[in-house]
Design a protein around this motif. Sequence first.
Motif, PDB file in Angstrom:
ATOM      1  N   ASP A 335     -24.878 -19.012   2.040  1.00  0.00           N
ATOM      2  CA  ASP A 335     -23.833 -18.474   1.171  1.00  0.00           C
ATOM      3  C   ASP A 335     -23.110 -19.638   0.505  1.00  0.00           C
ATOM      4  N   LEU A 336     -23.268 -19.750  -0.807  1.00  0.00           N
ATOM      5  CA  LEU A 336     -22.652 -20.853  -1.563  1.00  0.00           C
ATOM      6  C   LEU A 336     -21.210 -20.548  -1.949  1.00  0.00           C
ATOM      7  N   MET A 337     -20.787 -19.345  -1.707  1.00  0.00           N
ATOM      8  CA  MET A 337     -19.398 -18.900  -1.787  1.00  0.00           C
ATOM      9  C   MET A 337     -18.793 -19.046  -3.182  1.00  0.00           C
ATOM     10  N   ARG A 338     -17.458 -18.987  -3.239  1.00  0.00           N
ATOM     11  CA  ARG A 338     -16.797 -18.798  -4.542  1.00  0.00           C
ATOM     12  C   ARG A 338     -17.035 -19.961  -5.499  1.00  0.00           C
ATOM     13  N   GLY A 339     -17.180 -19.594  -6.760  1.00  0.00           N
ATOM     14  CA  GLY A 339     -17.354 -20.595  -7.812  1.00  0.00           C
ATOM     15  C   GLY A 339     -18.689 -20.415  -8.513  1.00  0.00           C
ATOM     16  N   GLY A 340     -18.685 -20.479  -9.823  1.00  0.00           N
ATOM     17  CA  GLY A 340     -19.895 -20.232 -10.603  1.00  0.00           C
ATOM     18  C   GLY A 340     -20.567 -21.495 -11.104  1.00  0.00           C
ATOM     19  N   GLU A 341     -20.553 -22.585 -10.322  1.00  0.00           N
ATOM     20  CA  GLU A 341     -21.170 -23.832 -10.752  1.00  0.00           C
ATOM     21  C   GLU A 341     -22.675 -23.627 -10.999  1.00  0.00           C
ATOM     22  N   GLU A 342     -23.184 -24.277 -12.024  1.00  0.00           N
ATOM     23  CA  GLU A 342     -24.568 -24.058 -12.462  1.00  0.00           C
ATOM     24  C   GLU A 342     -25.585 -24.361 -11.369  1.00  0.00           C
ATOM     25  N   TYR A 343     -25.347 -25.399 -10.580  1.00  0.00           N
ATOM     26  CA  TYR A 343     -26.347 -25.801  -9.592  1.00  0.00           C
ATOM     27  C   TYR A 343     -26.649 -24.680  -8.591  1.00  0.00           C
ATOM     28  N   LYS A 344     -25.669 -23.831  -8.323  1.00  0.00           N
ATOM     29  CA  LYS A 344     -25.872 -22.759  -7.343  1.00  0.00           C
ATOM     30  C   LYS A 344     -26.984 -21.812  -7.799  1.00  0.00           C
ATOM     31  N   TYR A 345     -27.056 -21.555  -9.088  1.00  0.00           N
ATOM     32  CA  TYR A 345     -28.073 -20.655  -9.616  1.00  0.00           C
ATOM     33  C   TYR A 345     -29.424 -21.354  -9.720  1.00  0.00           C
ATOM     34  N   ARG A 346     -29.410 -22.647  -9.952  1.00  0.00           N
ATOM     35  CA  ARG A 346     -30.663 -23.400 -10.009  1.00  0.00           C
ATOM     36  C   ARG A 346     -31.348 -23.435  -8.646  1.00  0.00           C
ATOM     37  N   PHE A 347     -30.557 -23.317  -7.586  1.00  0.00           N
ATOM     38  CA  PHE A 347     -31.123 -23.290  -6.241  1.00  0.00           C
ATOM     39  C   PHE A 347     -31.456 -21.872  -5.771  1.00  0.00           C
ATOM     40  N   GLY A 348     -31.391 -20.921  -6.675  1.00  0.00           N
ATOM     41  CA  GLY A 348     -31.784 -19.563  -6.321  1.00  0.00           C
ATOM     42  C   GLY A 348     -30.635 -18.656  -5.959  1.00  0.00           C
ATOM     43  N   GLY A 349     -29.402 -19.058  -6.249  1.00  0.00           N
ATOM     44  CA  GLY A 349     -28.248 -18.233  -5.930  1.00  0.00           C
ATOM     45  C   GLY A 349     -28.255 -16.921  -6.704  1.00  0.00           C
ATOM     46  N   VAL A 350     -27.998 -15.828  -5.990  1.00  0.00           N
ATOM     47  CA  VAL A 350     -27.895 -14.502  -6.602  1.00  0.00           C
ATOM     48  C   VAL A 350     -26.424 -14.141  -6.684  1.00  0.00           C
ATOM     49  N   ASP A 351     -26.004 -13.697  -7.856  1.00  0.00           N
ATOM     50  CA  ASP A 351     -24.579 -13.501  -8.103  1.00  0.00           C
ATOM     51  C   ASP A 351     -24.006 -12.285  -7.384  1.00  0.00           C
ATOM     52  N   ARG A 352     -22.809 -12.478  -6.864  1.00  0.00           N
ATOM     53  CA  ARG A 352     -21.901 -11.422  -6.444  1.00  0.00           C
ATOM     54  C   ARG A 352     -20.540 -11.851  -6.970  1.00  0.00           C
ATOM     55  N   HIS A 353     -19.510 -11.057  -6.712  1.00  0.00           N
ATOM     56  CA  HIS A 353     -18.168 -11.440  -7.152  1.00  0.00           C
ATOM     57  C   HIS A 353     -17.157 -11.104  -6.068  1.00  0.00           C
ATOM     58  N   VAL A 354     -16.046 -11.829  -6.093  1.00  0.00           N
ATOM     59  CA  VAL A 354     -14.915 -11.447  -5.283  1.00  0.00           C
ATOM     60  C   VAL A 354     -13.856 -10.875  -6.223  1.00  0.00           C
ATOM     61  N   VAL A 355     -13.138  -9.864  -5.711  1.00  0.00           N
ATOM     62  CA  VAL A 355     -12.213  -9.128  -6.559  1.00  0.00           C
ATOM     63  C   VAL A 355     -10.848  -9.031  -5.887  1.00  0.00           C
ATOM     64  N   GLN A 356      -9.891  -8.578  -6.664  1.00  0.00           N
ATOM     65  CA  GLN A 356      -8.546  -8.295  -6.128  1.00  0.00           C
ATOM     66  C   GLN A 356      -8.186  -6.854  -6.421  1.00  0.00           C
ATOM     67  N   VAL A 357      -7.567  -6.212  -5.436  1.00  0.00           N
ATOM     68  CA  VAL A 357      -7.062  -4.845  -5.579  1.00  0.00           C
ATOM     69  C   VAL A 357      -5.542  -4.874  -5.477  1.00  0.00           C
ATOM     70  N   VAL A 358      -4.882  -4.223  -6.431  1.00  0.00           N
ATOM     71  CA  VAL A 358      -3.422  -4.083  -6.397  1.00  0.00           C
ATOM     72  C   VAL A 358      -3.092  -2.601  -6.386  1.00  0.00           C
ATOM     73  N   THR A 359      -2.259  -2.192  -5.449  1.00  0.00           N
ATOM     74  CA  THR A 359      -1.857  -0.784  -5.368  1.00  0.00           C
ATOM     75  C   THR A 359      -0.413  -0.687  -4.915  1.00  0.00           C
ATOM     76  N   GLU A 360       0.312   0.251  -5.495  1.00  0.00           N
ATOM     77  CA  GLU A 360       1.684   0.513  -5.059  1.00  0.00           C
ATOM     78  C   GLU A 360       2.016   1.977  -5.291  1.00  0.00           C
ATOM     79  N   ARG A 361       3.074   2.420  -4.688  1.00  0.00           N
ATOM     80  CA  ARG A 361       3.478   3.823  -4.810  1.00  0.00           C
ATOM     81  C   ARG A 361       3.931   4.139  -6.227  1.00  0.00           C
ATOM     82  N   VAL A 362       3.579   5.316  -6.691  1.00  0.00           N
ATOM     83  CA  VAL A 362       4.016   5.753  -8.031  1.00  0.00           C
ATOM     84  C   VAL A 362       5.490   6.122  -7.977  1.00  0.00           C
TER      85      VAL A 362
END
Length: 362
Positions: A335-362
């Motif tokens: 797992d090459l973890m966060r960051g989209g540096e080019e070398y990660k894909y040259r070594f066969g890295g398959v993309d995923r993403h990390v996201v943020q969720v924000v929620t509050e009461r209406v």
Amino acid sequence: LNAIMPGTNSTQFVPESIMSCMELTLITSKSHWQDLRPEWDHLVASSFCSYPFLEYWYLFNWWESLGGGEWPKADSTLQIITARENGALIGIAPLFCSQKSGFGPALRFIGQIEVTDYLDFICLPDKLESFLSHLLDFIDDNAEFSTKRLELANIQDGSSTLTLIERLCEQKQRTYEMSILQPSPSIHLPSSWEGYLQSLHKKQRHEMRRKERNIEREFQAELVFSENSTDINGEINRFIELMRNEEQKAAFLSPPTEQFLLGLGEAAQTAGCLNLASLMLDGKQAAAYMNFIDDNKLWVYNTGWDPEFSKASPGWVLLVKMIQWAIENGLDEVDLMRGGEEYKYRFGGVDRHVVQVVTERV
């Protein structure tokens, strides 16, 4: 029903509708958190997602410096929520409440954002939906929480949390907003080194072999592991000095961040998760990777290199050797973890993403 649990410095809340099957408890005391360690790690191992960053050793070390000073101690409080059924721990929301310039008061994951790659809730897979539902009710109905806003970062985009919490927010009159933070490429390993090489583009495969041949022709090259060193602080200090050779990392390495890394190395070694690898060229440390071994995966946490050897691409060659070592030792993934540096894909890295969720009461 709310009650102060004797001797725990925590508040227990049991909604009447689930009084017979689930208990939710708010933990604000560091000592009470420490008492949970055996149960905590046992639950992480059985959780719907299992990252080293959710284990006690990692999160407790993060809390000691609040991510190397990312969050102010004066404005940060533990807000860990546990769920039990028939006395057994089945869910943990590892949260804290904090604020700073540009970030208003909110409940956040312990560990977010800068120095931790993946975060999530900790829960038995078949209990997750029920746990999240009761968790939102617990936060909304309990006066112990000064804010009802959740800002949850560094969740992998494939996490079950995302679809469940979006649906639950709609049911409970809460807002829901999800945003992509960063890519996080990963290499899924075949059973053989030759199989891995064949999975790469021909040009990359040729480049990999050429650089390995060149470095071994010009230097005495050796892959060395230091995780069992009796001087792990010295090893991590040397690693930090290598990190300093990259301008962006040098700016990031404040004294509190260095203390975080030193504590992290010691905690990871004690937990048996540390994998500290170096490429030695003619006996000198040319590059190093601070990794973790967990869940039969190699998690590449950070890297450093010596510019004296820059023409030999030591960081690049070390990654080649680490991938080969991982395959030979039967690991499933690098797992090459966060960051989209080019070398990660040259070594066969398959993309995923990390996201943020924000929620509050209406």
